[in-house]
Scaffold this active site. Structure first.
Site, PDB file in Angstrom:
ATOM      1  CE1 TYR A 148      -4.103  -1.908   1.424  1.00  0.00           C
ATOM      2  CE2 TYR A 148      -2.417  -3.513   2.101  1.00  0.00           C
ATOM      3  CZ  TYR A 148      -3.655  -3.029   1.798  1.00  0.00           C
ATOM      4  OH  TYR A 148      -4.586  -4.225   1.881  1.00  0.00           O
ATOM      5  CG  HIS A 156      -8.644   0.234  -2.715  1.00  0.00           C
ATOM      6  ND1 HIS A 156      -9.253  -0.394  -2.186  1.00  0.00           N
ATOM      7  CD2 HIS A 156      -9.403   1.434  -3.257  1.00  0.00           C
ATOM      8  CE1 HIS A 156     -10.528  -0.136  -2.137  1.00  0.00           C
ATOM      9  NE2 HIS A 156     -10.662   1.017  -2.645  1.00  0.00           N
ATOM     10  CE  LYS A 193      -5.375  -6.270  -3.994  1.00  0.00           C
ATOM     11  NZ  LYS A 193      -5.771  -4.806  -3.870  1.00  0.00           N
TER      12      LYS A 193
END
Length: 253
Positions: A148, A156, A193
């Site tokens: 993070y 997020h 991600k």
């Protein structure tokens, strides 16, 4: 893929209160109170005063656990987290299950006995932490860590992290073949991600002591699925057999 902030003022809060400052405050507090953690299986338990509990939460070290004591909050630290506080930040002493204070060498040997790949994982964890990334377990996403930009309450996680070893191949059995990489990149795309592979080169140092790890080097590779629609010079439709290509970008510490 950039940071995804969780609120309109989240980015401003992160800039105003950088993670480096929070970790420094935690380090100072733990040193001042001569804090001790207790080894318990594959984790370390830490009893924190009110101030420390706030700082541990803000710095994202450990997970709070329920305890009967009302004047203290207990935290469960992972092996990498505990060793980082003990060895890299030098702000936490750790007591063994025999109630005896352990030195760094003893602690290193213990953690390797509990987790054979601990040296590589610790290098990866400390590499990211020293760059002021918040690093948490990635087991929910089938990876080793997630990273993070700041506190998870504000942003997020940006990277799904896998650890591999230079010359030794994949240390965790997740990226042995390109099909494994493809599956992982698809999963990362689904949870928004970027896959980050940290390739650890031990440089023939071995792992006899933690000082060996300081001589390891880390090569960073981000891997993402290629979207051909974003790579064309014009909007002409071109048929393609597949869009499941992978783009690899790399950097070295």
């Amino acid at each position: 893929m950039g940071p995804r902030w969780k609120g309109k003022d989240s980015e401003a809060k992160a800039v105003k209160d950088p993670m480096s400052k929070i970790v420094w405050e935690l380090q100072s507090s733990l040193i001042q109170l001569k804090s001790q953690g207790l080894l318990c299986g594959c984790s370390v338990l830490l009893a924190a005063e009110a101030e420390q509990a706030v700082l541990l939460n803000r710095a994202c070290f450990g997970e709070p656990i329920t305890a009967a004591e009302k004047d203290k909050q207990w935290f469960q630290l992972g092996l990498e987290e505990a060793f980082y506080l003990c060895y890299s930040l030098k702000c936490l002493n750790i007591v063994g299950e025999d109630k005896r204070l352990m030195n760094v060498e003893e602690l290193w040997s213990f953690m390797k006995s509990k987790k054979a790949i601990f040296p590589d994982f610790y290098k990866a964890y400390s590499h990211l932490r020293m760059k002021n990334w918040v690093v948490k377990s990635g087991s929910r996403y089938g990876v080793d860590f997630v990273a993070y930009r700041h506190h998870p309450a504000l942003v997020h996680s940006e990277f799904a992290v896998l650890v591999s070893t230079e010359g030794g191949g994949d240390v965790n059995g997740r990226i042995k073949m390109w099909s494994d990489v493809h599956c992982t990149t698809r999963l990362c795309g689904g949870v928004v991600k970027t896959l980050l592979v940290l390739n650890i080169n031990e440089n023939s140092q071995g792992a006899v002591s933690p000082s060996c790890v300081e001589k390891y080097t880390v090569k960073e590779r981000t891997i993402r699925r290629w979207n051909p629609e974003k790579c064309r010079e014009d909007h002409t439709v071109v048929e393609s057999e597949t869009n499941n290509h992978t783009v690899i970008e790399s950097g070295t510490k």
